[in-house]
Motif scaffolding. Structure first.
Motif, PDB file in Angstrom:
ATOM      1  N   ALA A   1       0.824  -1.205   0.000  1.00  0.00           N
ATOM      2  CA  ALA A   1       0.000   0.000   0.000  1.00  0.00           C
ATOM      3  C   ALA A   1       0.858   1.255   0.000  1.00  0.00           C
ATOM      4  CB  ALA A   1      -0.928  -0.006   1.211  1.00  0.00           C
ATOM      5  N   ALA A   2       1.955   1.237   0.749  1.00  0.00           N
ATOM      6  CA  ALA A   2       2.849   2.394   0.767  1.00  0.00           C
ATOM      7  C   ALA A   2       3.435   2.648  -0.616  1.00  0.00           C
ATOM      8  CB  ALA A   2       3.967   2.171   1.788  1.00  0.00           C
ATOM      9  N   ARG A   3       3.765   1.583  -1.321  1.00  0.00           N
ATOM     10  CA  ARG A   3       4.272   1.749  -2.680  1.00  0.00           C
ATOM     11  C   ARG A   3       3.229   2.401  -3.583  1.00  0.00           C
ATOM     12  NH1 ARG A   3       5.920  -3.662  -5.633  1.00  0.00           N
ATOM     13  NH2 ARG A   3       7.465  -3.704  -3.947  1.00  0.00           N
ATOM     14  N   GLU A   4       1.965   1.950  -3.472  1.00  0.00           N
ATOM     15  CA  GLU A   4       0.892   2.525  -4.284  1.00  0.00           C
ATOM     16  C   GLU A   4       0.708   4.012  -4.016  1.00  0.00           C
ATOM     17  OE1 GLU A   4      -2.921   0.582  -4.514  1.00  0.00           O
ATOM     18  OE2 GLU A   4      -2.015  -1.349  -3.990  1.00  0.00           O
ATOM     19  N   LEU A   5       0.870   4.401  -2.758  1.00  0.00           N
ATOM     20  CA  LEU A   5       0.604   5.792  -2.360  1.00  0.00           C
ATOM     21  C   LEU A   5       1.850   6.662  -2.374  1.00  0.00           C
ATOM     22  CD1 LEU A   5      -1.798   4.993   0.616  1.00  0.00           C
ATOM     23  CD2 LEU A   5      -2.449   5.934  -1.613  1.00  0.00           C
ATOM     24  N   GLY A   6       2.978   6.096  -2.759  1.00  0.00           N
ATOM     25  CA  GLY A   6       4.211   6.868  -2.798  1.00  0.00           C
ATOM     26  C   GLY A   6       4.706   7.256  -1.421  1.00  0.00           C
ATOM     27  N   SER A   7       4.421   6.414  -0.421  1.00  0.00           N
ATOM     28  CA  SER A   7       4.812   6.701   0.961  1.00  0.00           C
ATOM     29  C   SER A   7       5.907   5.749   1.413  1.00  0.00           C
ATOM     30  CB  SER A   7       3.601   6.569   1.888  1.00  0.00           C
ATOM     31  OG  SER A   7       2.613   7.518   1.571  1.00  0.00           O
ATOM     32  N   ASP A   8       6.483   6.078   2.537  1.00  0.00           N
ATOM     33  CA  ASP A   8       7.540   5.247   3.098  1.00  0.00           C
ATOM     34  C   ASP A   8       6.991   4.380   4.226  1.00  0.00           C
ATOM     35  OD1 ASP A   8       9.557   6.296   1.468  1.00  0.00           O
ATOM     36  OD2 ASP A   8       9.817   8.011   2.805  1.00  0.00           O
ATOM     37  N   VAL A   9       7.536   3.196   4.340  1.00  0.00           N
ATOM     38  CA  VAL A   9       7.206   2.294   5.425  1.00  0.00           C
ATOM     39  C   VAL A   9       8.450   1.477   5.725  1.00  0.00           C
ATOM     40  CG1 VAL A   9       6.418   0.353   3.993  1.00  0.00           C
ATOM     41  CG2 VAL A   9       5.411   0.699   6.266  1.00  0.00           C
ATOM     42  N   HIS A  10       8.549   0.994   6.960  1.00  0.00           N
ATOM     43  CA  HIS A  10       9.715   0.198   7.323  1.00  0.00           C
ATOM     44  C   HIS A  10       9.799  -1.067   6.474  1.00  0.00           C
ATOM     45  CE1 HIS A  10      12.677  -1.985   9.686  1.00  0.00           C
ATOM     46  NE2 HIS A  10      11.837  -3.007   9.715  1.00  0.00           N
ATOM     47  N   VAL A  11      10.994  -1.304   5.934  1.00  0.00           N
ATOM     48  CA  VAL A  11      11.268  -2.538   5.193  1.00  0.00           C
ATOM     49  C   VAL A  11      12.524  -3.161   5.796  1.00  0.00           C
ATOM     50  CG1 VAL A  11      11.799  -3.570   2.961  1.00  0.00           C
ATOM     51  CG2 VAL A  11      10.281  -1.581   3.070  1.00  0.00           C
ATOM     52  N   PRO A  12      12.477  -4.407   6.260  1.00  0.00           N
ATOM     53  CA  PRO A  12      13.677  -5.053   6.785  1.00  0.00           C
ATOM     54  C   PRO A  12      14.786  -5.060   5.719  1.00  0.00           C
ATOM     55  CG  PRO A  12      11.738  -6.366   7.259  1.00  0.00           C
ATOM     56  CD  PRO A  12      11.299  -5.295   6.311  1.00  0.00           C
ATOM     57  N   GLN A  13      16.000  -4.943   6.168  1.00  0.00           N
ATOM     58  CA  GLN A  13      17.134  -4.962   5.240  1.00  0.00           C
ATOM     59  C   GLN A  13      17.098  -6.195   4.346  1.00  0.00           C
ATOM     60  OE1 GLN A  13      19.363  -2.666   4.739  1.00  0.00           O
ATOM     61  NE2 GLN A  13      19.000  -1.285   6.454  1.00  0.00           N
ATOM     62  N   GLN A  14      16.655  -7.304   4.937  1.00  0.00           N
ATOM     63  CA  GLN A  14      16.643  -8.548   4.166  1.00  0.00           C
ATOM     64  C   GLN A  14      15.652  -8.514   3.003  1.00  0.00           C
ATOM     65  OE1 GLN A  14      16.398  -8.114   7.413  1.00  0.00           O
ATOM     66  NE2 GLN A  14      17.440  -9.691   8.604  1.00  0.00           N
ATOM     67  N   TYR A  15      14.684  -7.583   3.056  1.00  0.00           N
ATOM     68  CA  TYR A  15      13.635  -7.510   2.046  1.00  0.00           C
ATOM     69  C   TYR A  15      13.792  -6.315   1.099  1.00  0.00           C
ATOM     70  CZ  TYR A  15      10.942 -11.013   4.710  1.00  0.00           C
ATOM     71  OH  TYR A  15      10.512 -12.134   5.339  1.00  0.00           O
ATOM     72  N   HIS A  16      14.906  -5.626   1.159  1.00  0.00           N
ATOM     73  CA  HIS A  16      15.043  -4.414   0.334  1.00  0.00           C
ATOM     74  C   HIS A  16      14.958  -4.696  -1.152  1.00  0.00           C
ATOM     75  CE1 HIS A  16      16.699  -0.992   3.047  1.00  0.00           C
ATOM     76  NE2 HIS A  16      15.581  -1.511   3.516  1.00  0.00           N
ATOM     77  N   ARG A  17      15.278  -5.915  -1.571  1.00  0.00           N
ATOM     78  CA  ARG A  17      15.154  -6.232  -2.999  1.00  0.00           C
ATOM     79  C   ARG A  17      13.724  -6.255  -3.461  1.00  0.00           C
ATOM     80  NH1 ARG A  17      18.837 -11.524  -2.819  1.00  0.00           N
ATOM     81  NH2 ARG A  17      17.933 -11.487  -0.720  1.00  0.00           N
ATOM     82  N   SER A  18      12.763  -6.259  -2.497  1.00  0.00           N
ATOM     83  CA  SER A  18      11.352  -6.301  -2.876  1.00  0.00           C
ATOM     84  C   SER A  18      10.772  -4.899  -3.076  1.00  0.00           C
ATOM     85  CB  SER A  18      10.529  -7.019  -1.795  1.00  0.00           C
ATOM     86  OG  SER A  18      10.460  -6.251  -0.605  1.00  0.00           O
ATOM     87  N   VAL A  19      11.517  -3.877  -2.725  1.00  0.00           N
ATOM     88  CA  VAL A  19      10.994  -2.505  -2.803  1.00  0.00           C
ATOM     89  C   VAL A  19      10.973  -2.018  -4.259  1.00  0.00           C
ATOM     90  CG1 VAL A  19      11.379  -0.121  -2.097  1.00  0.00           C
ATOM     91  CG2 VAL A  19      11.787  -1.995  -0.481  1.00  0.00           C
TER      92      VAL A  19
END
Length: 359
Positions: free
Chosen positions: A341-359
């Motif tokens: 949802a944050a991606r859809e709205l252009g907002s930031d949300v916590h993402v674990p370092q291990q998951y940064h490839r999913s951003v």
């Protein structure tokens, strides 16, 4: 920043966004030995996945304040220190992801001593680990369910004390939000509604008498819960009965009293106290109840009820219908809903370092 991903502060606690996970029973606690009612690996994986997915507040499922307060023999409990210690692993992980850890303190009342839903959810007897449920009045939830024992006034006072003891343990376990469960036909909701409360003493009859137990529980929990941390109350805004039940008008009338007694937010659901009623479920069907409390009182509210889409959730908040949204089944389907949802709205949300490839 979107309304959905704006931080929200209650007392001195700031929740990083308005995407919250409501309590949803897992019926998966240990059921025997000294670990009865304790959290295990299932609970750890379940709750921590939603924290890794960016959820701002995770409220752990209805956690019983006493053995008799469980819905099923497999419910979580917090009536002893072993149970509280089992939850610390979860709260530590949630905090490490920037997620606020909440817990719902509960007593099932007349709906206690039932089986897991996937086993049919019917009443269980002593041979299956069951017990005698209690309630404001000796009225079963529906035909075929246990007839509960009517609580005496001293027994009511004892349950009030059990809520306070549970809140102390929840604090020791690392929780920063406590929610009192007054919804879905469980004990506090049973006292509130004339459908289930036929008492003639100081806990029954008038509105003031029927809300007495709830306010006593709130006072007891607030007396041990730190001043700087928020207290929530979950309510069923209506029994969905044409007459003789708890109504939206009652909810609006109760909200200011809850605030006077130290509640910081009303988590507004509906139903559960009367069997086989027709509920017009659909997308956002319970949001109007939260919106009315917000419009007519000064108590902050969270909305629930088939909130599934990013745009839908954003509009609820931007339109001023609620201060936060709680996504239940949608978070069961998609633990990373907040991140998407944050991606859809252009907002930031916590993402674990291990998951940064999913951003």
């Amino acid at each position: 920043m979107s309304a959905l991903f704006e931080p929200y502060t209650l007392r001195s606690l700031t929740i990083p966004n308005r995407v919250w996970m409501p309590p949803m029973c897992q019926y998966s606690a240990d059921t025997s030995g000294p670990g009865t009612g304790a959290a295990n690996d299932w609970h750890f994986s379940h709750y921590t996945a939603r924290a890794a997915g960016g959820t701002g507040l995770v409220i752990v499922e209805a956690t019983a304040v006493s053995p008799e307060g469980r819905i099923s023999p497999a419910d979580l409990g917090i009536w002893n220190d072993t149970q509280a210690a089992s939850l610390r692993r979860i709260t530590d992980f949630l905090k490490g992801q920037g997620t606020v850890a909440g817990i719902q303190l509960a007593h099932a009342g007349r709906k206690a001593s039932t089986d897991r839903p996937w086993n049919g959810g019917g009443p269980v007897g002593a041979e299956q680990g069951g017990w005698q449920p209690v309630a404001p009045s000796a009225l079963p939830f529906e035909e075929g369910h246990h007839v509960p024992a009517e609580l005496t006034a001293p027994e009511i006072k004892h349950i009030v004390a059990q809520f306070a003891d549970a809140a102390r343990r929840a604090l020791d376990a690392g929780f920063e939000v406590a929610e009192i469960h007054g919804a879905h036909g469980y004990l506090l909701g049973e006292f509130l509604s004339p459908h289930s409360n036929h008492r003639t003493d100081e806990y029954g009859g008038s509105f003031e008498n029927r809300v007495r137990f709830t306010l006593e529980v709130v006072d007891a929990v607030r007396s041990v819960w730190p001043e700087e941390l928020p207290l929530f109350f979950r309510i069923s805004a209506t029994d969905w009965l044409d007459e003789g039940g708890w109504t939206p008008d009652d909810t609006v009338r109760l909200a200011p009293l809850l605030k006077e007694h130290g509640v910081d937010l009303l988590d507004v659901s509906s139903g559960g106290n009367a069997a086989r009623v027709r509920i017009p479920a659909g997308p956002g069907y319970q949001v109007p109840f939260a919106a009315r409390v917000k419009a007519e009182t000064s108590l902050p509210v969270a909305a629930v009820g088939m909130i599934t889409e990013t745009e839908q959730a954003e509009k609820i908040l931007s339109n001023g219908e609620a201060d936060a949204v709680l996504l239940g089944r949608e978070l069961l389907r998609n633990p990373s809903w907040a991140r998407l949802a944050a991606r859809e709205l252009g907002s930031d949300v916590h993402v674990p370092q291990q998951y940064h490839r999913s951003v």
